[in-house]
Design an enzyme around this catalytic site. Structure first.
Site, mmCIF file in Angstrom:
data_model
loop_
_atom_site.group_PDB
_atom_site.id
_atom_site.type_symbol
_atom_site.label_atom_id
_atom_site.label_comp_id
_atom_site.label_asym_id
_atom_site.label_seq_id
_atom_site.Cartn_x
_atom_site.Cartn_y
_atom_site.Cartn_z
ATOM 1 N N ARG A 105 24.667 52.263 35.674
ATOM 2 C CA ARG A 105 25.300 52.541 36.970
ATOM 3 C C ARG A 105 24.791 53.896 37.418
ATOM 4 N NH1 ARG A 105 31.487 51.810 38.954
ATOM 5 N NH2 ARG A 105 30.648 49.699 39.090
ATOM 6 N N HIS A 132 25.031 45.868 44.114
ATOM 7 C CA HIS A 132 26.010 45.664 43.031
ATOM 8 C C HIS A 132 25.958 44.178 42.633
ATOM 9 C CE1 HIS A 132 29.195 46.398 40.385
ATOM 10 N NE2 HIS A 132 30.189 46.666 41.194
ATOM 11 N N GLN A 135 28.765 42.264 40.650
ATOM 12 C CA GLN A 135 29.980 42.011 41.424
ATOM 13 C C GLN A 135 29.874 40.681 42.177
ATOM 14 O OE1 GLN A 135 32.849 44.098 41.611
ATOM 15 N NE2 GLN A 135 33.588 42.154 42.399
ATOM 16 N N ASP A 221 35.437 46.442 51.466
ATOM 17 C CA ASP A 221 35.272 47.399 50.370
ATOM 18 C C ASP A 221 35.668 48.773 50.907
ATOM 19 O OD1 ASP A 221 34.467 48.619 47.988
ATOM 20 O OD2 ASP A 221 32.319 48.455 48.389
ATOM 21 N N CYS A 261 36.139 44.029 45.834
ATOM 22 C CA CYS A 261 35.595 44.307 44.498
ATOM 23 C C CYS A 261 36.495 45.240 43.692
ATOM 24 C CB CYS A 261 34.179 44.874 44.620
ATOM 25 S SG CYS A 261 34.106 46.477 45.439
ATOM 26 N N ARG A 289 34.484 39.120 36.317
ATOM 27 C CA ARG A 289 33.405 40.032 35.927
ATOM 28 C C ARG A 289 33.118 39.851 34.432
ATOM 29 N NH1 ARG A 289 32.565 44.815 38.739
ATOM 30 N NH2 ARG A 289 30.779 45.009 37.342
HETATM 31 N N1 NVA Z 1 30.963 50.428 47.298
HETATM 32 C C1 NVA Z 1 31.737 50.983 46.216
HETATM 33 C C2 NVA Z 1 31.932 49.954 45.147
HETATM 34 C C3 NVA Z 1 32.742 50.403 43.961
HETATM 35 C C4 NVA Z 1 32.847 49.356 42.891
HETATM 36 C C5 NVA Z 1 31.018 52.205 45.664
HETATM 37 O O1 NVA Z 1 29.783 52.169 45.546
HETATM 38 O O2 NVA Z 1 31.677 53.192 45.359
HETATM 39 N N1 CP Z 2 34.266 46.681 41.151
HETATM 40 C C1 CP Z 2 33.796 47.578 40.269
HETATM 41 O O1 CP Z 2 32.597 47.631 39.978
HETATM 42 O O2 CP Z 2 34.748 48.399 39.742
HETATM 43 P P1 CP Z 2 34.526 49.705 38.858
HETATM 44 O O3 CP Z 2 34.004 50.777 39.764
HETATM 45 O O4 CP Z 2 35.908 50.020 38.335
HETATM 46 O O5 CP Z 2 33.561 49.399 37.756
#
Ligand code: NVA
Ligand code: CP
Length: 307
Positions: A105, A132, A135, A221, A261, A289
């Site tokens: 990540r 992502h 997801q 989101d 998500c 997930r």
């Molecule tokens: N769009 C959000 C998703 C978090 C799971 C982010 O990137 O923070």
């Molecule tokens: N939806 C998702 O990826 O959640 P986290 O940021 O908690 O991993």
């Protein structure tokens, strides 16, 4: 040594491969629910590298690997050399010699691409600024569980054209469904950044109510994704009319589902009456997930098993 397969963006896999993954997800989920031990990844090690926070992604990968008989190691930028400027190419060489599969990540997609190109083992995108894919793998599986095939259906995306939105758009090309996107002015889809082949599978709407009309699935989101915190105040103002509330859900089909998500901000991108209401499938979505990523790791490490 053959180059390993990676899952760096949704379009890295074919429709047939996703169909396989969904079949395996269903079976793996059944085993888990009935307490049947399934340990195909005994002695395999997953390394998880986090440069951003996470609850679901860490938990689902770590628990998932353990449930498949393997082990998982958590690294983060703060307490590894990754935060002190070790080149990503060097980190990839070393980490991939000590493990069987890696999940990352991070920020720019380019970072994970560079890591993958120097890795001896499969690399999975656990979220970047652009995408992502894990997801949407779970989201589409969840839609199929609740409503059947997603082909030809309409997904309404309300809010920011972020990593999750871009991945829905790629998925629409793979599964042949349509996305109605509504973003505030200045936050529109960037087709090149989204990695799209064309513009056939989505339509942009200035009015979020119009985007939601007739949809089979409504999703949104956070207004401010990780890495964009400096824009938070401005975004709160810009996105104020893009909340998914009861009125917006009533524009969609009567049997439409709502997805998010997570983590969610009730009163910002979604009203409590929607996320906590009868059309919401967010808890199944989060749970899936776990099952979908177990199928993904099985596929990347063992190929098409169970055929
Ligand atoms: N769009 C959000 C998703 C978090 C799971 C982010 O990137 O923070
Ligand atoms: N939806 C998702 O990826 O959640 P986290 O940021 O908690 O991993």
């Amino acid at each position: 040594m053959n180059a390993p397969r990676h899952f760096l963006q949704f379009k890295d896999f074919t429709r047939a491969e996703f169909d396989h993954l969904f079949e395996r997800t269903r079976w793996i989920k059944q085993q888990f629910k009935s307490y049947h031990q399934y340990w195909p990844l005994q002695d395999r090690t997953l390394v998880m590298i986090f440069e951003k926070a996470s609850t679901r992604t860490r938990l689902s990968f770590e628990a998932g690997m353990q449930q498949l008989g393997g082990s998982a190691i958590y690294l983060n930028t703060r307490d590894s050399q990754l935060g002190r400027g070790e080149p990503v190419e060097d980190a990839a060489q070393v980490i991939s010699r000590m493990s069987d599969i890696v999940m990352i990540r991070t920020y720019e997609q380019e970072i994970i691409e560079r890591f993958a190109s120097h890795s001896r083992v499969p690399v999975i995108n656990g979220l970047t600024n652009e995408y992502h894919p894990c997801q949407i793998l779970a989201d589409i599986y969840t839609y199929i569980e609740h409503r059947g095939s997603i082909q030809g259906k309409t997904v309404a995306w309300i809010g920011d054209s972020n990593n999750v939105c871009n991945t829905w758009l790629q998925a629409a090309e793979v599964f042949d469904f349509n996305v109605h996107v509504s973003t505030p002015p200045g936050y529109e889809v960037e087709p090149e950044r989204a990695g799209l082949y064309g513009t056939d599978h989505y339509e942009e709407f200035a009015d979020p109510m119009e985007a939601a009309r007739g949809a089979d699935l409504v999703t949104t989101d956070v207004w401010t994704s990780m890495g964009f915190e400096a824009e938070n105040e401005e975004r709160l103002r810009d996105f104020a009319d893009w909340q998914v509330d009861g009125d917006m859900m009533r524009q969609a089909k009567a049997d439409a589902v709502f997805m998010h998500c997570l983590p969610a901000h009730r009163g910002e991108e979604v009203a409590a009456e929607v996320i906590d209401g009868p059309q919401s499938v967010v808890w199944d979505e989060a749970e899936n997930r776990l099952h979908a990523q177990k199928a993904l790791m099985e596929f990347l490490l063992l190929g098409k098993v169970g055929q």
